[in-house]
Scaffold this motif. Structure first.
Motif, PDB file in Angstrom:
ATOM      1  N   PRO A 186       0.815  -1.218   0.000  1.00 34.98           N
ATOM      2  CA  PRO A 186       0.000   0.000   0.000  1.00 34.98           C
ATOM      3  C   PRO A 186       0.850   1.270   0.000  1.00 34.98           C
ATOM      4  N   LEU A 187       0.214   2.358  -0.379  1.00 35.47           N
ATOM      5  CA  LEU A 187       0.836   3.679  -0.360  1.00 35.47           C
ATOM      6  C   LEU A 187       0.302   4.462   0.824  1.00 35.47           C
ATOM      7  N   SER A 188       1.184   5.013   1.618  1.00 36.58           N
ATOM      8  CA  SER A 188       0.809   5.779   2.804  1.00 36.58           C
ATOM      9  C   SER A 188      -0.052   4.911   3.730  1.00 36.58           C
ATOM     10  N   ASN A 189      -1.185   5.448   4.236  1.00 32.79           N
ATOM     11  CA  ASN A 189      -2.016   4.640   5.143  1.00 32.79           C
ATOM     12  C   ASN A 189      -2.921   3.665   4.408  1.00 32.79           C
ATOM     13  N   GLY A 190      -2.984   3.790   3.078  1.00 31.69           N
ATOM     14  CA  GLY A 190      -3.751   2.838   2.276  1.00 31.69           C
ATOM     15  C   GLY A 190      -5.249   3.015   2.331  1.00 31.69           C
ATOM     16  N   GLN A 191      -5.731   4.061   3.011  1.00 33.47           N
ATOM     17  CA  GLN A 191      -7.169   4.249   3.160  1.00 33.47           C
ATOM     18  C   GLN A 191      -7.799   4.997   1.985  1.00 33.47           C
ATOM     19  N   ARG A 247       5.154  -1.012   2.745  1.00 35.20           N
ATOM     20  CA  ARG A 247       4.266   0.148   2.693  1.00 35.20           C
ATOM     21  C   ARG A 247       5.127   1.376   2.405  1.00 35.20           C
ATOM     22  N   LEU A 248       4.769   2.109   1.365  1.00 38.85           N
ATOM     23  CA  LEU A 248       5.563   3.269   0.966  1.00 38.85           C
ATOM     24  C   LEU A 248       5.022   4.522   1.661  1.00 38.85           C
ATOM     25  N   PRO A 249       5.821   5.161   2.510  1.00 39.14           N
ATOM     26  CA  PRO A 249       5.359   6.354   3.234  1.00 39.14           C
ATOM     27  C   PRO A 249       5.052   7.509   2.286  1.00 39.14           C
ATOM     28  N   SER A 250       4.110   8.332   2.683  1.00 36.04           N
ATOM     29  CA  SER A 250       3.703   9.456   1.836  1.00 36.04           C
ATOM     30  C   SER A 250       4.848  10.429   1.599  1.00 36.04           C
ATOM     31  N   ILE A 252       7.940   9.866   1.078  1.00 38.51           N
ATOM     32  CA  ILE A 252       8.800   9.411  -0.019  1.00 38.51           C
ATOM     33  C   ILE A 252       8.166   9.770  -1.362  1.00 38.51           C
ATOM     34  N   LEU A 253       6.856   9.517  -1.477  1.00 40.98           N
ATOM     35  CA  LEU A 253       6.169   9.847  -2.720  1.00 40.98           C
ATOM     36  C   LEU A 253       6.203  11.341  -2.996  1.00 40.98           C
ATOM     37  N   LYS A 254       6.041  12.140  -1.943  1.00 42.14           N
ATOM     38  CA  LYS A 254       6.060  13.597  -2.123  1.00 42.14           C
ATOM     39  C   LYS A 254       7.432  14.076  -2.565  1.00 42.14           C
ATOM     40  N   LEU A 255       8.479  13.447  -2.031  1.00 45.28           N
ATOM     41  CA  LEU A 255       9.835  13.809  -2.448  1.00 45.28           C
ATOM     42  C   LEU A 255      10.094  13.410  -3.899  1.00 45.28           C
TER      43      LEU A 255
END
Length: 300
Positions: A186-191, A247-250, A252-255
């Motif tokens: 999942p990406l971030s919290n996955g919700q 799980r990829l933290p948000s 990292i994606l923002k960077l």
């Protein structure tokens, strides 16, 4: 039925032009594919004086919105690639004595605000929305331009498309290598919700709309069962018989992606009311059905 299509060499366009309903196909494209040599190609819409020789226009052209960071320059490229082409099509409609009966133009579920706790249908009320982010303003303006055709002889449909699932191109193809190596998750919290549609259902839905005179205006091209990012990751891992641990933290994606990371971190729960109320049947209405058939098809 004579077709003019922009974006005819993309994932969706390639499948549309092969339909036997079309007796003649003219494609606006910068490149001619060898296996498409039996179609007529034009490099610019200025090669046409009007649209009198066409029965239907499908407008899918546009710079991919996900592939690059949203710099000021890239936002302009994304906008102009959609707006300029659509404006020229509108001008050709106005110049036509016998305009095409159907105009189908692209849009996306990004037109809706993200992360709201409700099912979103085509009847969503935008009046209370005070802030429009880049995807919302992009799609709203794109639809506004398309609707300038505004003549009683042409049925206008704007396609509010969700995430298209295909192993040929797009998001799923990019995800598969990581998931096959047990590196998916999942990406971030996955919700956040993912409103998706199987490529087969998408193509069938477009022809359903073409042949149904009652359908016009915005149409949500999404499956009737959106899922959270968590559930999507579990379903994809399960279909591939792989683990779903990472799980990829948000952050990292923002960077990595900057502002465009919102496309992955924010979600929409969009429902295809107009399609279902008019009797369209989704062959792949759940994420498990869709992923199973797509992965199986890839292995054949």
């Amino acid at each position: 039925m004579r077709l003019l299509i922009t974006g005819g060499t993309g994932l969706i366009g390639e499948k549309i032009i092969k339909n036997k309903q079309f007796t003649e196909v003219t494609i606006l494209s910068r490149q001619i594919k060898k296996d498409h040599s039996h179609f007529h190609y034009i490099n610019k819409l200025s090669e046409l004086n009007d649209l009198d020789n066409f029965d239907i226009v499908i407008n899918l052209a546009g710079e991919p919105i996900v592939d690059k960071r949203w710099t000021k320059k890239q936002k302009i490229v994304i906008k102009e690639s959609r707006f300029n082409t659509t404006e020229k099509i509108v001008q050709l409609f106005h110049a036509s004595k016998t305009p095409p009966k159907i105009f189908i133009s692209g849009s996306a579920i990004g037109v809706y605000p993200s992360n709201i706790n409700q099912d979103i249908t085509e009847n969503f009320n935008f009046d209370d929305i005070n802030y429009f982010d880049f995807p919302m303003s992009l799609c709203k303006e794109w639809e506004k331009i398309a609707n300038q055709v505004n003549n009683k002889n042409t049925r206008i449909i704007t396609l509010r498309t969700g995430i298209v699932l295909s192993t040929e191109k797009g998001a799923l193809k990019k995800m598969l290598p990581a998931f096959k190596l047990n590196l998916g998750g999942p990406l971030s919290n996955g919700q956040q919700f993912i409103s998706w549609i199987d490529i087969s259902d998408l193509i069938n839905a477009i022809f359903f709309m073409i042949n149904n005179d009652l359908i016009n205006g915005p149409v949500n091209l999404t499956a009737p069962n959106p899922v959270t990012n968590n559930d999507f990751s579990k379903a994809l891992s399960s279909t591939l018989n792989k683990k779903n641990l990472l799980r990829l933290p948000s952050i990292i994606l923002k960077l990595l992606m900057g502002e465009s990371s919102q496309l992955l971190l924010e979600g929409h729960k969009v429902m295809p009311d107009k399609l279902t109320q008019n009797g369209f049947h989704f062959q792949y209405d759940t994420i498990d059905k869709s992923l199973s058939h797509l992965i199986k098809k890839q292995k054949v």
